[in-house]
Design a protein around this motif. Structure first.
Motif, mmCIF file in Angstrom:
data_model
loop_
_atom_site.group_PDB
_atom_site.id
_atom_site.type_symbol
_atom_site.label_atom_id
_atom_site.label_comp_id
_atom_site.label_asym_id
_atom_site.label_seq_id
_atom_site.Cartn_x
_atom_site.Cartn_y
_atom_site.Cartn_z
ATOM 1 N N ASP A 1 -10.201 4.538 -32.564
ATOM 2 C CA ASP A 1 -11.483 5.057 -33.036
ATOM 3 C C ASP A 1 -12.158 3.998 -33.906
ATOM 4 O O ASP A 1 -11.516 3.389 -34.769
ATOM 5 C CB ASP A 1 -11.287 6.338 -33.847
ATOM 6 C CG ASP A 1 -10.763 7.484 -33.001
ATOM 7 O OD1 ASP A 1 -11.141 7.553 -31.818
ATOM 8 O OD2 ASP A 1 -9.976 8.294 -33.518
ATOM 9 N N TYR A 2 -13.475 3.764 -33.706
ATOM 10 C CA TYR A 2 -14.188 2.767 -34.489
ATOM 11 C C TYR A 2 -15.685 3.034 -34.427
ATOM 12 O O TYR A 2 -16.166 3.854 -33.633
ATOM 13 C CB TYR A 2 -13.899 1.353 -33.973
ATOM 14 C CG TYR A 2 -14.273 1.126 -32.520
ATOM 15 C CD1 TYR A 2 -15.551 0.690 -32.158
ATOM 16 C CD2 TYR A 2 -13.355 1.358 -31.502
ATOM 17 C CE1 TYR A 2 -15.894 0.487 -30.845
ATOM 18 C CE2 TYR A 2 -13.691 1.154 -30.173
ATOM 19 C CZ TYR A 2 -14.962 0.723 -29.848
ATOM 20 O OH TYR A 2 -15.299 0.528 -28.531
ATOM 21 N N THR A 3 -16.442 2.317 -35.276
ATOM 22 C CA THR A 3 -17.904 2.316 -35.223
ATOM 23 C C THR A 3 -18.358 0.871 -35.084
ATOM 24 O O THR A 3 -17.623 -0.071 -35.396
ATOM 25 C CB THR A 3 -18.519 2.936 -36.492
ATOM 26 O OG1 THR A 3 -18.114 2.179 -37.628
ATOM 27 C CG2 THR A 3 -18.084 4.388 -36.658
ATOM 28 N N GLY B 1 -25.793 2.530 -32.281
ATOM 29 C CA GLY B 1 -25.860 3.550 -33.312
ATOM 30 C C GLY B 1 -24.633 3.534 -34.204
ATOM 31 O O GLY B 1 -23.785 2.646 -34.146
ATOM 32 N N SER B 2 -24.535 4.557 -35.052
ATOM 33 C CA SER B 2 -23.453 4.640 -36.029
ATOM 34 C C SER B 2 -22.394 5.652 -35.648
ATOM 35 O O SER B 2 -21.497 5.941 -36.448
ATOM 36 C CB SER B 2 -24.032 4.993 -37.405
ATOM 37 O OG SER B 2 -24.753 6.230 -37.337
ATOM 38 N N GLY B 3 -22.478 6.210 -34.444
ATOM 39 C CA GLY B 3 -21.510 7.208 -34.014
ATOM 40 C C GLY B 3 -20.120 6.624 -33.778
ATOM 41 O O GLY B 3 -19.970 5.432 -33.504
ATOM 42 N N GLN B 4 -19.109 7.479 -33.889
ATOM 43 C CA GLN B 4 -17.728 7.051 -33.680
ATOM 44 C C GLN B 4 -17.445 6.886 -32.188
ATOM 45 O O GLN B 4 -17.864 7.698 -31.377
ATOM 46 C CB GLN B 4 -16.765 8.072 -34.292
ATOM 47 C CG GLN B 4 -15.302 7.675 -34.188
ATOM 48 C CD GLN B 4 -14.395 8.586 -34.993
ATOM 49 O OE1 GLN B 4 -14.510 8.680 -36.208
ATOM 50 N NE2 GLN B 4 -13.510 9.291 -34.301
ATOM 51 N N ILE C 1 -9.472 -2.039 -28.267
ATOM 52 C CA ILE C 1 -9.830 -3.260 -28.958
ATOM 53 C C ILE C 1 -9.349 -4.430 -28.109
ATOM 54 O O ILE C 1 -8.174 -4.478 -27.711
ATOM 55 C CB ILE C 1 -9.207 -3.322 -30.359
ATOM 56 C CG1 ILE C 1 -9.592 -2.076 -31.168
ATOM 57 C CG2 ILE C 1 -9.635 -4.588 -31.083
ATOM 58 C CD1 ILE C 1 -11.072 -1.902 -31.366
ATOM 59 N N ALA C 2 -10.237 -5.391 -27.833
ATOM 60 C CA ALA C 2 -9.932 -6.463 -26.894
ATOM 61 C C ALA C 2 -8.706 -7.261 -27.317
ATOM 62 O O ALA C 2 -7.844 -7.585 -26.482
ATOM 63 C CB ALA C 2 -11.140 -7.382 -26.744
ATOM 64 N N GLN C 3 -8.611 -7.603 -28.585
ATOM 65 C CA GLN C 3 -7.479 -8.421 -29.035
ATOM 66 C C GLN C 3 -6.150 -7.696 -28.830
ATOM 67 O O GLN C 3 -5.138 -8.328 -28.501
ATOM 68 C CB GLN C 3 -7.651 -8.805 -30.513
ATOM 69 C CG GLN C 3 -8.608 -9.958 -30.755
ATOM 70 C CD GLN C 3 -10.072 -9.530 -30.747
ATOM 71 O OE1 GLN C 3 -10.399 -8.394 -30.425
ATOM 72 N NE2 GLN C 3 -10.965 -10.443 -31.105
#
Length: 466
Positions: A280-282, A290-293, A298-300
């Protein structure tokens, strides 16, 4: 007295003859001047019904006849120069022509020509036309020695070259790159800066105001940089910093395009899939998504366990993300003061947004703590700008389609496991059913004999079927 038959010559005739003899012997003729320096020197206005100059045979009886109400000149003609090097050599001045046909090649009006025409386009203004029967070719910097920049052909507006610096609208550089609204298109072969408000349907509009060079725009009244009424074909990647909206998506998958290695190891794919972490991230750049979750990967982290789903490309990071003020330094160079400590160095490329939201890209020339200098097109002196961040060449992207196929393979492995468990469960159910039947028969036998076959306090260990 005998009369003398010799004609009498008057005084005026004698003076005229003497004058003509003097002119001929001098080989120069002067009209309005007594000191001619050329074959013909005229001091004053002239009007001629026809004149031929420089014809080697003109003194003979078969000399060239001058055009009616015109002049024919052999050799070079110099205007503003005494040493012409072309048929017409004009120096330190302009050639002004009236409207309609100006310069023409060919035998008639259908030939190649450059001309101006009144009331074509906006009424009351002349439009300039260039016509050719074959093609129009432009060549710039033929010996590749222009020391001032990568100039080719520039289209400008809003100001004349005689009265000021015009606004550059489009430039085709000598290296073949085309910039629309960009005088230094280095990000791609075609770079578009700026946009117009439009209402194109979803998937047909693209805007350059995204996190990367080209972003897909959603349906509705948004600003578009590129609009197409039909398909767009790309032989490489299409990068978007926003959402790509499409009615459908097709991917070529013909086996004739591939060197097939073999079927994927589904068991290994299941193990790999279990190692990928959903996070989960923004977004730091809230202007794009936008600012939604968001719940994705994550690529790394994916790169550690499934590197074939990760690729690297050029892109801009929101690692500065600060407002700034511009100060013109001359020759298109601006100093941007942000008031924030910057980890920039000379040669870094930065992305800056103007006050009206247009993205501008430039290369850092110098940096000093909280400020930097760069050539930034479209930026105005004293303008408030927003510094997005720098360009990197290792921006990681995730191939979600690859992860989806990994999921398909892992799901197939799970399906095999489920089928195996279902078969085993069915077998066990059959065994249970047989045992239950045996228990029922045993109970019936005990009931009929009124004798328990099992000692008191013990159990057969067989559950009765209810």
């Amino acid at each position: 007295m005998k009369k003398n038959n010799t004609p009498t010559i008057g005084a005026a005739s004698l003076l005229a003859a003497a004058f003509l003899t003097t002119v001929v012997s001098a080989q120069n003729v002067g009209i309005g001047t007594t000191t001619p320096k050329s074959k013909l020197s005229v001091n004053g206005s002239t009007a001629s019904g026809g004149m031929a100059i420089g014809d080697a045979t003109y003194t003979s009886t078969t000399g060239t006849i001058a055009p009616l109400n015109g002049a024919m000149i052999q050799g070079n003609v110099g205007i503003g120069t005494t040493a012409p090097t072309a048929k017409l050599d004009v120096e330190d001045g302009n050639i002004e022509l009236t409207q309609s046909f100006a310069v023409r090649w060919g035998p008639d009006d259908t030939g190649d020509r450059i001309y101006s025409q009144l009331d074509v386009g906006d009424p009351g203004f002349n439009s300039l036309f260039m016509e050719s029967r074959q093609g129009i070719f432009f060549v710039a910097d033929t010996n590749n020695t222009n020391p001032t920049g990568n100039y080719g052909f520039v289209w400008s507006a809003n100001s004349s070259w005689k009265t000021g610096v015009p606004q550059e609208l489009m430039r085709l550089n000598r290296d073949g790159s085309l910039g629309i609204g960009d005088a230094d298109p280095t990000e791609a072969r075609l770079v578009v800066r700026g946009s117009l408000a439009g209402t194109a349907g979803a998937g047909r509009g693209f805007t350059s105001a995204s996190g990367l060079d080209l972003g897909a725009a959603a349906a509705g009244p948004v600003n578009y940089s590129i609009y197409t009424s039909n398909a767009i074909a790309a032989g490489g990647n299409v990068l978007s910093g926003g959402t790509v909206i499409a009615a459908s998506s097709l991917t070529p998958s013909d086996n004739r395009l591939k060197n097939i290695i073999g079927e994927s190891n589904a068991a290994a794919d299941l193990q790999t899939l279990n190692k990928i972490k959903v996070t989960d991230y923004t977004m730091k750049d809230t202007s794009v998504l936008g600012s939604g979750q968001i719940k994705k990967v994550i690529a790394q982290q994916v790169e550690e366990v499934y590197p074939q789903a990760i690729s690297k490309t050029d892109g801009y990071l929101p690692d500065i993300y600060a407002s700034g003020t511009s100060l013109a330094k001359g020759n298109g160079l601006f100093k941007i003061e942000t008031g924030k400590a910057l980890d920039l160095k000379a040669g870094d490329k930065v992305k800056v947004f103007t006050a009206n939201g247009e993205p501008v890209f430039g290369m850092v020339k110098t940096t000093d703590g909280t400020s930097f200098t760069a050539n930034l097109e479209l930026v105005q002196d004293g303008e408030k700008v927003f510094v997005y961040g720098r360009k990197v060449n290792d921006l990681r992207t995730v191939d979600y389609e690859a992860i989806a196929m990994l999921n398909v393979s892992a799901t197939q492995e799970l399906a095999k496991k489920v089928a195996s468990l279902e078969a085993e469960n069915a077998k066990l159910r059959g065994e249970v059913a047989r045992v239950a039947s045996f228990a029922a028969r045993l109970d019936a036998l005990e009931s009929n004999q009124s004798v328990s076959l099992v000692p008191s306090g013990e159990s057969t260990g067989i559950a009765r079927a209810e």
